[in-house]
Design a protein around this motif. Structure first.
Motif, PDB file in Angstrom:
ATOM      1  N   GLY A 310    -103.210 -11.451 -11.416  1.00 33.06           N
ATOM      2  CA  GLY A 310    -103.372 -10.922 -12.763  1.00 33.06           C
ATOM      3  C   GLY A 310    -102.105 -11.092 -13.572  1.00 33.06           C
ATOM      4  N   MET A 311    -102.226 -10.897 -14.894  1.00 31.32           N
ATOM      5  CA  MET A 311    -101.069 -11.052 -15.761  1.00 31.32           C
ATOM      6  C   MET A 311    -101.231 -10.216 -17.009  1.00 31.32           C
ATOM      7  N   THR A 312    -100.158  -9.547 -17.423  1.00 27.79           N
ATOM      8  CA  THR A 312    -100.106  -8.876 -18.711  1.00 27.79           C
ATOM      9  C   THR A 312     -98.863  -9.370 -19.445  1.00 27.79           C
ATOM     10  N   ILE A 313     -98.874  -9.192 -20.768  1.00 24.99           N
ATOM     11  CA  ILE A 313     -97.795  -9.726 -21.596  1.00 24.99           C
ATOM     12  C   ILE A 313     -97.256  -8.627 -22.501  1.00 24.99           C
ATOM     13  N   ASP A 314     -95.946  -8.384 -22.460  1.00 27.11           N
ATOM     14  CA  ASP A 314     -95.263  -7.587 -23.469  1.00 27.11           C
ATOM     15  C   ASP A 314     -94.049  -8.393 -23.911  1.00 27.11           C
ATOM     16  N   GLU A 315     -92.842  -7.843 -23.814  1.00 28.61           N
ATOM     17  CA  GLU A 315     -91.691  -8.685 -24.127  1.00 28.61           C
ATOM     18  C   GLU A 315     -91.427  -9.726 -23.043  1.00 28.61           C
ATOM     19  N   HIS A 316     -92.063  -9.525 -21.880  1.00 30.02           N
ATOM     20  CA  HIS A 316     -91.966 -10.464 -20.774  1.00 30.02           C
ATOM     21  C   HIS A 316     -93.367 -10.743 -20.239  1.00 30.02           C
ATOM     22  N   PHE A 317     -93.431 -11.623 -19.260  1.00 31.53           N
ATOM     23  CA  PHE A 317     -94.671 -11.872 -18.528  1.00 31.53           C
ATOM     24  C   PHE A 317     -94.634 -11.052 -17.246  1.00 31.53           C
ATOM     25  N   ARG A 318     -95.681 -10.285 -17.017  1.00 29.83           N
ATOM     26  CA  ARG A 318     -95.762  -9.438 -15.823  1.00 29.83           C
ATOM     27  C   ARG A 318     -96.897  -9.956 -14.935  1.00 29.83           C
ATOM     28  N   LEU A 319     -96.502 -10.574 -13.834  1.00 28.10           N
ATOM     29  CA  LEU A 319     -97.475 -11.175 -12.930  1.00 28.10           C
ATOM     30  C   LEU A 319     -97.789 -10.199 -11.812  1.00 28.10           C
ATOM     31  N   SER A 320     -99.066  -9.909 -11.625  1.00 30.22           N
ATOM     32  CA  SER A 320     -99.511  -9.053 -10.525  1.00 30.22           C
ATOM     33  C   SER A 320     -99.657  -9.918  -9.281  1.00 30.22           C
TER      34      SER A 320
END
Length: 560
Positions: A310-320
């Motif tokens: 999975g992946m979410t995006i804020d100021e960075h990329f957060r990969l689950s």
């Protein structure tokens, strides 16, 4: 065990003496050097060695014949793992007849390459050719076996473990449960109650996960403590490895995540003949391991057997990252490639993983010695798989949906398949199969004609499926735009699709989300070739640098 044999069969006495002399000085401690006259003497000696149960690692001969009469064809039949080199005189490449015979022999799969008559001692160019032959032979036969896999051959997990080890360049041997060798390692009945991996130091991993195996061998499986990293590369196929080499060498803190094995789909290829710089060809595993070592030496961090889910995006990329971890990165390169498309196999589905395989792992080829096998697919991967299998199997056929192979396979492969005696079954689909004998092991398949709809039953003991191309992109954030098949849009395709958030145009490999890049087969419009993926992996790093510089200057947020 007797030393493996290096057989020299050269007609000219002075050339034979030069070749054998160099070999004796360098290799006689580990190999038995046998030097004989022409092809007839060589054939007789091969028959004797086969009867005695000895191993032939390498044949160096001057036989210029082609076809089944060739001495090289004879050794290929008796010792399919042996390597074969045509000995020629220095300057003989100017002779058109010699050149043609060498090219024909290579095209027919009779020899791997030519070897020049050695010059004054020591001739290191000669020894380089010999060492490369011997390395290839050692890899094909298992070489130094650091690991043992104890498990039922009918268990898909046994095959998975063996493929995992092979694709990570970990030599191993397979032992059936209850065998004398298994009892020597495990004690008691020699059965751990399921597949087990026994390490060189005696540790036993009972029913281990892939992560357990590679971690015990010393490969990194964890994520780095210091985050965010500059670049996360998802997928360690040729493209991902190339990106890792260039990014790490240029000072970016780089992490590579690979859920299966280094090399990706290309890593299972038995021989890549058209990759620049490898005149004799190179296995996908060898190419991948070289690139892995190069990236590692530059400081890239590898997280083996770690799947991004999975992946979410804020100021960075957060990969689950399974199971339950997170990697934070300032930029991402997606290099996951594609997976072979799963087919509707009917009753044949029960044999997947044990005698029906997606892909063509080289570790399975030797297990097919004397068997009848089929390869499904009409691309280069199918052709390479069939050529490797024909070394061992009694009968190899390729099943294709089209009318002929030329629609999707390179001409050189088609010529080699014909020379090797591989059958091509056109306009057919694999629709089923099973075990008529009730033994639980595959003994037949069912094909359906695309022209008439009629079905035919053929004997078969193994099937290798190399068809279709499905990208693994369902876990991506919805902001990353894809086409209807799941391939990621990049560059001008993003602009045409609309929704690009910045004033500048996206980079050539940049997706609809700035800082998220896609390369290789997972990218829409890519050329499905190993060299193309490597090129894209190399080229994308300059665009990553530009994005990171832009990000640092603005200290802004990524706009999904």
């Amino acid at each position: 065990m007797a030393r493996p044999v290096i057989l020299v069969s050269v007609s000219a006495a002075d050339t034979r003496a030069d070749v054998a002399g160099q070999l004796e000085r360098r290799y006689s401690a580990d190999y038995r050097i046998v030097a004989l006259g022409g092809a007839d003497e060589g054939a007789a000696e091969l028959d004797r060695l086969a009867t005695a149960g000895e191993q032939v690692a390498l044949l160096l001969a001057d036989d210029g014949r082609t076809g089944d009469a060739s001495l090289f064809a004879h050794v290929r039949r008796l010792f399919p793992d042996s390597r074969r080199g045509r000995v020629i005189e220095w300057g003989a490449w100017a002779d058109s007849d010699v050149t043609r015979s060498v090219l024909d022999a290579m095209g027919d799969g009779l020899i791997e390459y030519y070897v020049l008559r050695p010059g004054p001692v020591p001739d290191e160019s000669f020894h380089r050719s010999v060492v490369e032959f011997l390395i290839d032979w050692a890899r094909a036969t298992g070489g130094r076996q650091d690991v043992a896999v104890v498990g039922d051959d009918a268990s898909p997990r046994t095959h998975e473990l063996r493929a995992l080890l092979a694709r990570n360049a970990i030599s191993h041997r397979w032992l059936p449960p209850g065998s004398e060798a298994a009892r020597a390692l495990l004690g008691g009945t020699g059965d751990a109650g399921g597949p087990a991996v026994v390490l060189r130091d005696g540790r036993v991993l009972a029913d281990p996960t892939n992560t357990d195996v590679l971690a015990a061998y010393g490969l990194t499986t964890g994520l780095p403590d210091e985050q965010p990293v500059d670049l996360a590369i998802v997928g360690a196929g040729p493209g991902g490895l190339a990106a890792a080499v260039y990014a790490a060498s240029e000072g970016l803190r780089t992490v590579v995540l690979e859920r299966d094995a280094i090399g990706g789909q290309a890593g299972s290829s038995s021989l890549i003949r058209n990759y620049l710089g490898f005149s004799r060809g190179v296995s996908g595993s060898e190419l991948a391991q070289r690139a892995f070592q190069q990236a590692w030496l530059f400081g890239a961090h590898f997280a083996h057997t770690r799947e991004v889910v999975g992946m979410t995006i804020d100021e960075h990329f957060r990969l689950s990252v399974a199971p339950g971890e997170e990697l934070v990165a300032r930029s991402v390169v997606l290099a996951t490639g594609v997976s072979y498309r799963r087919l509707e196999l009917g009753d044949l589905s029960a044999f997947v993983g044990a005698s029906v395989f997606y892909g063509a792992s080289a570790v399975e080829a030797r297990a097919q010695t004397g068997r009848v096998v089929h390869v499904v697919g009409g691309g280069n991967s199918a052709g390479q798989a069939a050529l490797h299998l024909v070394r061992y199997a009694r009968d190899v056929s390729i099943i294709v949906r089209g009318e002929h192979l030329a629609e999707s396979m390179s001409a050189y492969l088609i010529a080699e398949l014909e020379a090797a005696g591989v059958h091509v079954l056109t306009q057919r689909r694999l629709v089923g199969g099973g075990s008529a004998s009730g033994s639980g092991r595959l003994d037949h398949i069912v094909l359906r004609s695309r022209a008439t709809g009629e079905e035919e039953v053929l004997p078969s003991e193994a099937v290798f499926i190399t068809i279709g191309a499905a990208p693994h992109t369902g876990w991506l954030d919805p902001a990353v735009k894809r086409d209807k098949w799941g391939f990621v849009l990049t560059g001008t395709d993003v602009v045409e699709a609309g929704g690009w958030p910045l004033a500048r145009n996206p980079g050539s490999f940049e997706s609809s989300v700035p800082g998220f890049f896609a390369i290789g087969d997972v990218r829409r419009g890519s050329v499905k070739r190993v060299a193309n993926s490597v090129g894209e992996g190399s080229a994308v790093v300059s665009t990553v640098h530009a994005f990171l510089a832009e990000k640092s200057a603005t200290e802004g947020h990524i706009a999904p």
